[in-house]
Design an enzyme around this catalytic site. Structure first.
Site, PDB file in Angstrom:
ATOM      1  N   CYS A  50       2.759  -1.396   5.033  1.00 29.76           N
ATOM      2  CA  CYS A  50       3.982  -0.753   4.550  1.00 29.76           C
ATOM      3  C   CYS A  50       4.201  -0.998   3.060  1.00 29.76           C
ATOM      4  CB  CYS A  50       5.198  -1.171   5.373  1.00 29.76           C
ATOM      5  SG  CYS A  50       5.439  -2.918   5.471  1.00 29.76           S
ATOM      6  N   HIS A  99      -8.856  -7.583  -8.099  1.00 29.60           N
ATOM      7  CA  HIS A  99      -7.706  -7.023  -7.405  1.00 29.60           C
ATOM      8  C   HIS A  99      -7.796  -7.289  -5.902  1.00 29.60           C
ATOM      9  CE1 HIS A  99      -4.403  -4.266  -6.500  1.00 29.60           C
ATOM     10  NE2 HIS A  99      -5.170  -3.813  -5.514  1.00 29.60           N
TER      11      HIS A  99
END
Lengths: 446, 273
Positions: A50, A99
């Protein structure tokens, strides 16, 4: 060959856009296969939670692949690229590796250090494995990412402290009672606030839930949610006598629990410790109650203060974690630079040449009477043998350049002949080891 | 030989103390394991010290202050290690090991020659008296440490300072449970210690009880713990009050053991140096 990341997260995109681009879990397999058919991609996996939607990929050529993935996102979700392109980020090479490591070790999360992300990545990786869109590079990358996450968890205190009001309350309860098992909690009020906080306590192991409310019927329905017992508001003292933890969240304008009342209850319960959590605004519990012996009273501000301090601690720990990520990123990049075929070919040649020279010198020193001509032909003979031996492998390597088989060959060659291509990073733990625990915190998808 | 084992044990307790303190600061599990190992080996060496001294002296080696200190420290470490196996309260080591260490260092400064046994000590009851009394006291030392931790932890929680200290100390419930457990075992041992002492006194001096300072103070100690036990069981004295009582009780026990010997003249002063 390049690792790339294309995606967006809670910082770059509002919830509306994240919702539009999210991949439902049951559709991911199909989406993976579609992305895999892009000619610029060799491997890919999709992480969709989410807070973020990201595609990790091994690309034949980074720039092409990033463009392809952007348009893939647009086409797959039927949204014009211009509507979300500003929210997208794309990284290639070491930046991408960094990342991914940061995401896996929860440094990029909304609440830094929250434990779910590790399990979510594990689940995403499993889906890619099922869809067979993950390959040599992603395997290695993800295993390293889990390793980084584990190191960060073990070597820093990033996930140690509670950062939400409810989890701070649970932590405090454990510092008072050691465990929540066999404890009774009394809920005063039947509102949403109360429910949320109570949920935390119940999942923390509380055995019995009592509910009291001005309207008895509401208490009854509310109690059912926790398989608890409703106590009429008039008999609240009976509830207080039996409870270990009291959670109050009503909108009463004045104090519901008075000092004298609780003081009397404490005598009745033989001063057994009690923990009051007052999350109401205005407060429900007379603050002087906190001065009573064996009574611990925390209101919403107290809890928030503890949570804020813990967040600050986490941020400090995050700096240590960043250093770990950097370190691991360097190692990974070294490894994957070594996948480039040229240095391997050079190293292999050098190795063979070195052996040839050494053995030839040995032979020549045993036979000093050889003529110049004979020496020359020995020289030529040995060189030719080596060239013949190397011919097939070299051709195959060059032909497979850029394909995943090349990586396999390179890696095998480097291992078999102990080639020092780039500074070696050969700690090759088995996938099983590297994968052991990211899932332990639960793989709740949001 | 026994002195060598004693010194080696003292050294290992020092190492253990340092590792426990480092563990508390850094929270590294490996340090706590190292500390426990050091203390365990120290305990073995200490046991050998007592054993060899017993063999060399030909009687139970608790006849002068040095030997008593050594025996007491040995009991404390033994109780701690047993407790460590059962309850896993790692920080306890950082409190109890230094206490044992201080007793050992104190002992090191005292004369350590084996002297012929004073006639008054030549009794069947004497070793039992000493054993019960010191075991009780060692358990009270544990309760004392838990009491201190309780007061610190409670004041932190009351002041709503939930930080490094709170995280390192055990929960209030565990500390209070330990307090009760210690009382449950320590009190009967103390009682037995006093009874066997009285029986021995009958043999040695021809009376069970003579209000000698040591006897008086041991009774004061006994009353303190009796009061705590009674209040705990009847009106629910627990937590803070119980912690304070455990601290006061151990203070009295320590005074009975050391203070009386060093400060107050009396029959037990044979054990002076």
């Amino acid at each position: 060959m390049e690792v790339i990341v294309v995606g967006l997260n809670h910082r770059t995109a509002p919830i509306e856009i994240r919702e539009c681009l999210a991949f439902p879990e049951d559709k991911i397999g199909e989406a993976l296969s579609q992305a895999q058919s892009l000619s610029s991609l060799r491997e890919n996996m999709i992480l969709s939670t989410c807070n973020r939607v990201e595609i990790y990929a091994a690309a034949r050529e980074a720039e092409r692949a990033v463009l392809d993935l952007k348009s893939f996102l647009s086409q797959y979700h039927h949204i014009a690229l211009k509507d979300f392109e500003k929210s997208l980020y794309a990284f290639a090479g070491s930046e991408a590796v960094k990342h991914i490591f940061r995401v896996a070790s929860s440094l990029d999360s909304m609440v830094v250090g929250e434990p779910q992300i590790s399990g979510q990545i594990k689940a995403a990786y499993d889906l890619a494995n099922q869809a067979k869109t993950s390959g040599y590079i992603l395997h290695r990358l993800l295993h390293r990412a889990f390793h980084v996450a584990k190191r960060v968890r073990n070597e820093t205190k990033i996930g140690n402290s509670a950062v939400s009001v409810s989890s701070v309350a649970v932590d405090l309860a454990k510092k008072i009672f050691e465990t929540l098992e066999e404890k009774t909690v009394l809920l005063i009020g039947a509102g949403e606030m109360c429910e949320l906080a109570a949920q935390h306590l119940v999942s923390g192991g509380v055995q019995k839930v009592l509910v009291t409310n001005r309207t008895y019927e509401r208490a009854v329905t509310f109690a059912e949610k926790f398989r608890g017992e409703a106590v009429p508001f008039g008999e609240i003292d009976r509830g207080l006598k039996g409870a270990d933890i009291v959670l109050s969240a009503t909108d009463s304008p004045q104090y519901l629990l008075k000092h004298d009342q609780v003081s009397k209850v404490m005598k009745d319960r033989k001063h057994k410790p009690i923990f009051f959590i007052d999350i109401a605004d205005p407060r429900d519990i007379d603050p002087r109650i906190g001065d009573l012996e064996n009574v611990y009273l925390y209101n919403i501000d107290d809890l928030q203060k503890v949570a804020d301090e813990n967040i600050r601690d986490r941020e400090k720990e995050a700096e240590k974690a960043e250093a770990i990520v950097q370190d691991e990123m360097d190692k990974f990049v070294q490894w994957y630079r070594s996948l480039d075929i040229t240095p391997t070919i050079v190293a292999l040649r050098e190795k063979f040449e070195e052996i040839r020279k050494k053995e030839l010198d040995k032979t020549l020193s045993l036979h000093p009477d050889l003529s110049e001509k004979e020496k020359k032909s020995l020289e030529a003979l040995t060189s030719s043998i080596i060239n013949k031996i190397l011919h097939e492998p070299m051709t195959l390597l060059k032909r497979s350049n850029g394909e995943s088989t090349a990586d396999l060959y390179l890696d095998s060659l480097q291992t078999l002949f102990k080639l020092q291509v780039a500074p070696p990073e050969v700690s090759r733990e088995t996938p099983h080891e590297a994968l052991e625990d990211p899932s332990e915190e639960g793989e709740k998808r949001s | 030989m026994n002195i060598f084992f004693f010194k080696f044990a003292a050294f290992l307790y020092l190492v253990g103390t340092l590792f426990y303190l480092a563990h508390i600061v850094s929270l590294k599990q490996s340090l706590s394991r190292l500390a426990t190992t050091a203390v365990s080996i120290g305990f073995i060496s200490h046991s050998l010290a007592l054993l060899t001294r017993y063999v060399e002296a030909g009687h139970t080696p608790v006849t002068n202050l040095y030997e008593s200190l050594s025996f007491f420290a040995w009991m404390i470490v033994g109780i701690f290690l047993a407790c460590n196996l059962k309850f896993h309260i790692k920080v306890l080591g950082a409190f109890l090991t230094p206490i044992a260490l201080i007793l050992m260092l104190f002992g090191l400064a005292l004369p350590k020659e084996i002297v012929p046994l004073a006639p008054v000590l030549r009794s069947f009851w004497h070793p039992f008296h000493v054993f019960f009394a010191f075991m009780g006291n060692a358990i009270f030392a544990l309760a004392f440490c838990c009491g201190i931790m309780y007061l610190v932890q409670e004041s932190q929680l009351k002041a709503k300072k939930v930080g490094a200290i709170t995280k390192r100390l055990p929960s209030l419930q565990v500390l209070d449970d330990m307090n009760y457990q210690a009382l449950k075992y320590g009190f009967p041992l103390l009682t037995l210690g006093i009874i066997t002492g009285a029986v021995w006194a009958e043999y040695a001096w021809g009376r069970y009880w003579g209000w000698d300072p040591k006897e008086t103070w041991s009774l004061i100690t006994w009353f303190l713990y009796a009061a705590l036990l009674h209040q705990r069981l009847t009106v629910g004295w627990r937590g803070r009050k119980a912690a304070i009582m455990a601290i006061a009780g151990f203070g009295a026990a320590l005074f009975t053991f050391l203070g009386v010997n060093l400060l107050l003249p009396g029959l037990h002063s044979y054990a002076n140096w």
